[in-house]
Every structure is written in C-alpha cells, then in structure tokens.
Design a protein around this motif. Structure first.
Motif, PDB file in Angstrom:
ATOM      1  N   LEU A   1      37.179  37.468  42.760  1.00  0.00           N
ATOM      2  CA  LEU A   1      36.652  38.729  43.689  1.00  0.00           C
ATOM      3  C   LEU A   1      36.533  39.995  42.860  1.00  0.00           C
ATOM      4  O   LEU A   1      35.406  40.718  43.280  1.00  0.00           O
ATOM      5  CB  LEU A   1      37.449  38.640  44.799  1.00  0.00           C
ATOM      6  CG  LEU A   1      37.666  37.520  45.917  1.00  0.00           C
ATOM      7  CD1 LEU A   1      38.709  37.755  46.926  1.00  0.00           C
ATOM      8  CD2 LEU A   1      36.132  37.238  46.092  1.00  0.00           C
ATOM      9  N   ARG A   2      37.529  40.444  41.958  1.00  0.00           N
ATOM     10  CA  ARG A   2      37.339  41.453  41.004  1.00  0.00           C
ATOM     11  C   ARG A   2      35.972  41.565  40.506  1.00  0.00           C
ATOM     12  O   ARG A   2      35.205  42.622  40.395  1.00  0.00           O
ATOM     13  CB  ARG A   2      38.466  41.783  40.317  1.00  0.00           C
ATOM     14  CG  ARG A   2      39.670  42.363  41.098  1.00  0.00           C
ATOM     15  CD  ARG A   2      40.747  42.571  40.152  1.00  0.00           C
ATOM     16  NE  ARG A   2      42.063  42.581  40.785  1.00  0.00           N
ATOM     17  CZ  ARG A   2      43.109  42.052  40.910  1.00  0.00           C
ATOM     18  NH1 ARG A   2      43.278  40.917  40.144  1.00  0.00           N
ATOM     19  NH2 ARG A   2      44.304  42.294  41.638  1.00  0.00           N
ATOM     20  N   GLU A   3      35.633  40.441  40.006  1.00  0.00           N
ATOM     21  CA  GLU A   3      34.398  40.373  39.045  1.00  0.00           C
ATOM     22  C   GLU A   3      33.010  40.491  39.857  1.00  0.00           C
ATOM     23  O   GLU A   3      32.094  41.218  39.719  1.00  0.00           O
ATOM     24  CB  GLU A   3      34.253  39.162  38.345  1.00  0.00           C
ATOM     25  CG  GLU A   3      33.060  39.115  37.410  1.00  0.00           C
ATOM     26  CD  GLU A   3      33.176  37.708  36.525  1.00  0.00           C
ATOM     27  OE1 GLU A   3      32.114  37.281  36.096  1.00  0.00           O
ATOM     28  OE2 GLU A   3      34.423  37.215  36.003  1.00  0.00           O
ATOM     29  N   ALA A   4      33.113  39.799  41.177  1.00  0.00           N
ATOM     30  CA  ALA A   4      31.974  39.735  42.012  1.00  0.00           C
ATOM     31  C   ALA A   4      31.722  40.724  42.814  1.00  0.00           C
ATOM     32  O   ALA A   4      30.655  41.195  43.246  1.00  0.00           O
ATOM     33  CB  ALA A   4      31.999  38.428  42.744  1.00  0.00           C
ATOM     34  N   ASP A   5      32.958  41.741  43.261  1.00  0.00           N
ATOM     35  CA  ASP A   5      32.571  42.815  44.171  1.00  0.00           C
ATOM     36  C   ASP A   5      31.945  42.481  45.340  1.00  0.00           C
ATOM     37  O   ASP A   5      30.908  43.236  45.513  1.00  0.00           O
ATOM     38  CB  ASP A   5      32.100  43.944  43.356  1.00  0.00           C
ATOM     39  CG  ASP A   5      32.517  45.095  44.016  1.00  0.00           C
ATOM     40  OD1 ASP A   5      33.292  45.472  44.727  1.00  0.00           O
ATOM     41  OD2 ASP A   5      31.574  46.336  43.782  1.00  0.00           O
ATOM     42  N   PRO A   6      32.225  41.731  46.164  1.00  0.00           N
ATOM     43  CA  PRO A   6      31.553  41.323  47.429  1.00  0.00           C
ATOM     44  C   PRO A   6      31.651  42.590  48.561  1.00  0.00           C
ATOM     45  O   PRO A   6      32.538  43.147  48.678  1.00  0.00           O
ATOM     46  CB  PRO A   6      32.062  39.941  47.862  1.00  0.00           C
ATOM     47  CG  PRO A   6      33.581  40.076  47.346  1.00  0.00           C
ATOM     48  CD  PRO A   6      33.576  40.786  46.191  1.00  0.00           C
TER      49      PRO A   6
ATOM     50  N   ALA B   1      42.889  41.216  51.142  1.00  0.00           N
ATOM     51  CA  ALA B   1      43.262  42.671  51.902  1.00  0.00           C
ATOM     52  C   ALA B   1      43.765  43.336  51.053  1.00  0.00           C
ATOM     53  O   ALA B   1      43.545  44.612  50.868  1.00  0.00           O
ATOM     54  CB  ALA B   1      44.017  42.361  53.116  1.00  0.00           C
ATOM     55  N   SER B   2      44.244  42.941  49.980  1.00  0.00           N
ATOM     56  CA  SER B   2      44.993  43.873  49.086  1.00  0.00           C
ATOM     57  C   SER B   2      44.020  44.473  48.159  1.00  0.00           C
ATOM     58  O   SER B   2      44.085  45.494  47.324  1.00  0.00           O
ATOM     59  CB  SER B   2      45.894  42.925  47.876  1.00  0.00           C
ATOM     60  OG  SER B   2      45.091  41.982  47.357  1.00  0.00           O
ATOM     61  N   LEU B   3      42.837  43.780  48.028  1.00  0.00           N
ATOM     62  CA  LEU B   3      41.683  44.535  47.167  1.00  0.00           C
ATOM     63  C   LEU B   3      40.991  45.586  47.784  1.00  0.00           C
ATOM     64  O   LEU B   3      39.929  46.283  47.609  1.00  0.00           O
ATOM     65  CB  LEU B   3      40.693  43.268  46.780  1.00  0.00           C
ATOM     66  CG  LEU B   3      41.410  42.400  45.774  1.00  0.00           C
ATOM     67  CD1 LEU B   3      40.089  41.263  45.669  1.00  0.00           C
ATOM     68  CD2 LEU B   3      41.823  43.032  44.612  1.00  0.00           C
ATOM     69  N   GLY B   4      41.300  45.633  49.359  1.00  0.00           N
ATOM     70  CA  GLY B   4      40.464  46.625  50.309  1.00  0.00           C
ATOM     71  C   GLY B   4      39.102  46.050  50.752  1.00  0.00           C
ATOM     72  O   GLY B   4      38.081  46.696  51.195  1.00  0.00           O
ATOM     73  N   VAL B   5      38.930  44.879  50.574  1.00  0.00           N
ATOM     74  CA  VAL B   5      37.907  44.088  50.861  1.00  0.00           C
ATOM     75  C   VAL B   5      37.871  43.591  52.289  1.00  0.00           C
ATOM     76  O   VAL B   5      39.061  42.757  52.583  1.00  0.00           O
ATOM     77  CB  VAL B   5      37.338  42.926  50.023  1.00  0.00           C
ATOM     78  CG1 VAL B   5      35.979  42.189  50.398  1.00  0.00           C
ATOM     79  CG2 VAL B   5      37.184  43.616  48.478  1.00  0.00           C
TER      80      VAL B   5
END
Length: 162
Positions: A67-72, A133-137
């Motif tokens: 998810l960090r790489e894709a930045d959805p 959720a920890s990524l703010g997404v």
C-alpha cells in the motif's frame, strides 16, 4: 476493468493490476489467500475509471509495503464479513522467515478504524483494516462476495470515481 498484469512482490504476496477507463482514482483490494478465490472475476466485471490493485497478502507487513508503494485513494479489505468499524489492536511481534528467502518483522500497534462507507455493517476486529488506518488511508471492509458492490458504491460516492 481489465486485468493487465500479475506479479509476486518480495514478501511473496500475489499482486494484480486491473485497469478501467482513463481518469479516476487508484484503489486497492486487500485479501488473505483463503478469501481471494473469486476476486479477480469480480474486479473484471467492475465498470469504472482508474485502476485497482489486488493484493493477496499473508500478514500486515506485506500489506503495508504494497500500500505504501501503490498510494491508493482507498483500500477495500476483504474479511469473513462486512464491518463498519473496529477497535485498536496489538499484533505480537515476531520474525517471519518463510517468505521467499527474506526475513522481516511482523507485529505492532494499530489504531481503531471507521469504514468510509455507510453499509451499516456491525463492528468487529480486523487487523488488515487497522493496518490500513495506520497509513491514514480510507478503508472499507467487505465480505468476499460483496467486493464488486462495495467498490461500485465507493466509486459512485467519490468525485470523479466512476
């Protein structure tokens, strides 16, 4: 959407890209292996703009890396059943060394989360949703049979999403 490529990442997660019409947003669908069987067909049948990254992951570290790489724009997490929210969780620390020859740390503290949808599903623990959720997404949690409908609804309520 059209399936355009499939690959395995460094953690051994199976990943696949599905491309829709030009424009729109980047989305992600995250599922554990035992719930991923029918997801490709649902994503193939999805009509929308943008793209969807399917990540079939075994653990939170592989999911977070993808998810960090894709930045959805948002992540639809596939769980046993749809959920609308969940508590903070603690995943015990451990080292994983059986993922294609690499060793990595798994575990940590993850926050409570509230779904970005209005499905009215019940609350329950979902480690993957807490990790997202920890990524703010923004996150939505769906059962395996509701992935297409949940993504359709999310795209419909997102500006320039459909």
């Amino acid at each position: 959407m059209q399936h355009t490529r499939t690959w395995s990442d460094v953690y051994g997660s199976a990943c696949a890209d599905f491309e829709g019409r030009a424009g729109g947003h980047a989305w992600a669908v995250a599922a554990p292996p035992h719930l991923a069987g029918a997801l490709a067909a649902q994503l193939d049948a999805l009509d929308g703009k943008g793209r969807v990254l399917l990540v079939v992951h075994d653990g939170l570290t592989p999911l977070l890396a993808a998810l960090r790489e894709a930045d959805p724009r948002g992540v639809l997490v596939v769980a046993e059943r749809a959920l609308s929210s969940g508590p903070a969780i603690s995943v015990p620390a451990r080292m994983v060394d059986d993922a294609g020859g690499i060793e990595y740390a798994e575990g940590g503290e993850y926050p409570a989360w509230t779904g970005a949808d209005d499905a009215g599903a019940g609350a329950g623990e979902c480690a993957a949703a807490s990790a997202v959720a920890s990524l703010g997404v923004p996150v939505v949690v769906s059962g395996p049979d509701g992935v297409r409908a949940a993504l359709d609804a999310w795209m419909d309520r997102t500006p320039h999403g459909r």
